[in-house]
Motif scaffolding. Structure first.
Motif, PDB file in Angstrom:
ATOM      1  N   VAL A  44       6.985   5.777  34.939  1.00  7.53           N
ATOM      2  CA  VAL A  44       8.024   6.706  35.379  1.00  7.53           C
ATOM      3  C   VAL A  44       7.727   8.104  34.849  1.00  7.53           C
ATOM      4  CG1 VAL A  44      10.476   7.275  35.322  1.00  7.53           C
ATOM      5  CG2 VAL A  44       9.755   4.880  35.498  1.00  7.53           C
ATOM      6  N   ILE A  45       7.585   9.054  35.767  1.00  3.86           N
ATOM      7  CA  ILE A  45       7.351  10.453  35.420  1.00  3.86           C
ATOM      8  C   ILE A  45       8.693  11.183  35.380  1.00  3.86           C
ATOM      9  CG2 ILE A  45       6.264  12.614  36.152  1.00  3.86           C
ATOM     10  CD1 ILE A  45       4.126  10.915  37.559  1.00  3.86           C
ATOM     11  N   VAL A  46       8.913  11.934  34.311  1.00  3.25           N
ATOM     12  CA  VAL A  46      10.151  12.701  34.157  1.00  3.25           C
ATOM     13  C   VAL A  46       9.861  14.140  34.544  1.00  3.25           C
ATOM     14  CG1 VAL A  46      11.992  13.392  32.582  1.00  3.25           C
ATOM     15  CG2 VAL A  46      10.838  11.191  32.265  1.00  3.25           C
ATOM     16  N   ALA A  47      10.448  14.592  35.649  1.00  5.70           N
ATOM     17  CA  ALA A  47      10.188  15.935  36.173  1.00  5.70           C
ATOM     18  C   ALA A  47      11.515  16.629  36.489  1.00  5.70           C
ATOM     19  CB  ALA A  47       9.303  15.864  37.411  1.00  5.70           C
ATOM     20  N   VAL A  48      12.430  16.583  35.536  1.00  7.77           N
ATOM     21  CA  VAL A  48      13.754  17.164  35.725  1.00  7.77           C
ATOM     22  C   VAL A  48      13.839  18.496  34.980  1.00  7.77           C
ATOM     23  CG1 VAL A  48      14.824  14.909  36.018  1.00  7.77           C
ATOM     24  CG2 VAL A  48      14.692  15.924  33.728  1.00  7.77           C
ATOM     25  N   PRO A  49      14.809  19.347  35.313  1.00 12.77           N
ATOM     26  CA  PRO A  49      14.994  20.586  34.548  1.00 12.77           C
ATOM     27  C   PRO A  49      15.300  20.288  33.080  1.00 12.77           C
ATOM     28  CG  PRO A  49      16.194  20.674  36.626  1.00 12.77           C
ATOM     29  CD  PRO A  49      15.727  19.259  36.466  1.00 12.77           C
ATOM     30  N   TRP A  50      14.857  21.172  32.207  1.00  7.37           N
ATOM     31  CA  TRP A  50      15.045  20.953  30.775  1.00  7.37           C
ATOM     32  C   TRP A  50      16.521  20.773  30.413  1.00  7.37           C
ATOM     33  CZ3 TRP A  50      13.958  19.113  26.437  1.00  7.37           C
ATOM     34  CH2 TRP A  50      14.517  19.577  25.244  1.00  7.37           C
ATOM     35  N   ASP A  51      17.401  21.511  31.041  1.00 11.08           N
ATOM     36  CA  ASP A  51      18.808  21.435  30.640  1.00 11.08           C
ATOM     37  C   ASP A  51      19.464  20.104  31.016  1.00 11.08           C
ATOM     38  OD1 ASP A  51      19.010  21.808  33.373  1.00 11.08           O
ATOM     39  OD2 ASP A  51      20.086  23.711  33.256  1.00 11.08           O
ATOM     40  N   GLY A  52      18.806  19.294  31.846  1.00 10.03           N
ATOM     41  CA  GLY A  52      19.345  17.981  32.166  1.00 10.03           C
ATOM     42  C   GLY A  52      18.537  16.835  31.588  1.00 10.03           C
ATOM     43  N   HIS A  53      17.532  17.159  30.799  1.00 10.78           N
ATOM     44  CA  HIS A  53      16.572  16.192  30.272  1.00 10.78           C
ATOM     45  C   HIS A  53      17.238  15.130  29.399  1.00 10.78           C
ATOM     46  CE1 HIS A  53      13.234  15.052  27.408  1.00 10.78           C
ATOM     47  NE2 HIS A  53      12.531  15.022  28.535  1.00 10.78           N
ATOM     48  N   ALA A  54      17.934  15.549  28.367  1.00  5.73           N
ATOM     49  CA  ALA A  54      18.514  14.605  27.400  1.00  5.73           C
ATOM     50  C   ALA A  54      19.581  13.731  28.051  1.00  5.73           C
ATOM     51  CB  ALA A  54      19.094  15.369  26.218  1.00  5.73           C
ATOM     52  N   GLU A  55      20.424  14.336  28.865  1.00 11.97           N
ATOM     53  CA  GLU A  55      21.505  13.572  29.495  1.00 11.97           C
ATOM     54  C   GLU A  55      20.960  12.475  30.402  1.00 11.97           C
ATOM     55  OE1 GLU A  55      25.434  14.231  32.379  1.00 11.97           O
ATOM     56  OE2 GLU A  55      24.139  15.932  31.843  1.00 11.97           O
TER      57      GLU A  55
END
Length: 227
Positions: A79-90
């Protein structure tokens, strides 16, 4: 789910692995999904909206499937995580169970922007990849695909993207799989670049590439010499 343990002398056998891209409807995620699928990998893209993911998957063609992020995290091998930084932790904090035991590839770059341009942020954990590892203690977290131009990735007229992909992680077998994924894309080469504790400077370098691209009107990448 396919076993990740089988390997040949030339590297791990990744042909049957299903790769998921969380944030696959954004520019970076969409581009990575397109390139991997075009190389013959089975790919699923995820989004908060399953319908949005399915729509983008149909646009990408090449056998790409779309679903909500939870389904993609559950059904994919890598699984590749390619989300904006501000939504990363959530996002990752809500997928701990689905991502347990999986190889997670974090390509998020924590950046800020002001009148002088882009600048790196320093997460409390040290980097986005280290934050992912803290949130996903049962996953095999790696960092990779940080320095790719979304414009080049999405351009169907471009057959090769000549760039080295620096891969970081503490699990050697996991980094080998991610390197092999990078190698599937014409022109790319996966290069082991150290343990996860070294991810901050790799993520931060994107700020320099943004400055280069703006100054020279290009889509700069990296090559490691001497290999």
């Amino acid at each position: 789910m396919t076993s990740l343990e089988s390997a040949t002398d030339s590297g791990p056998d990744i042909a049957d692995l299903v790769v998921g891209v969380l944030g696959g409807t954004g520019d970076q995620g969409r581009g990575l999904a397109y390139r991997l699928a075009r190389s013959g990998q089975q790919v699923m893209i995820g989004s908060r909206s399953a319908e949005r993911a399915k729509t983008v998957a149909a646009e990408l063609d090449n056998g790409v499937l779309g679903a909500d992020n939870h389904t993609v995290a559950k059904e994919c091998d890598v699984v590749i995580v390619a989300v904006p930084w501000d939504g990363h932790a959530e996002l990752l904090g809500g997928l701990r169970a689905e991502l347990a035991g999986k190889i997670v590839v974090d390509c998020v770059n924590p950046l800020g922007f002001d009148k002088q341009g882009a600048y790196p942020l320093r997460p409390e954990e040290g980097s986005a990849a280290q934050q992912a590892a803290a949130l996903l203690p049962e996953s095999r977290v790696t960092g990779a695909f940080h320095h790719l131009s979304a414009v080049l990735l999405q351009d169907p007229q471009i057959d090769r993207i000549d760039i080295d992909v620096m891969v970081l992680g503490d699990d050697r077998a996991a980094t080998d799989v991610v390197r092999a994924l990078a190698d599937r894309i014409p022109g790319m080469r996966g290069v082991y670049a150290g343990r996860l504790r070294n991810a901050h400077q790799v993520e931060s370098l994107v700020a320099n590439l943004i400055a280069i691209n703006r100054r020279y009107k290009t889509h700069a990448g990296l090559r490691i010499t001497g290999l």
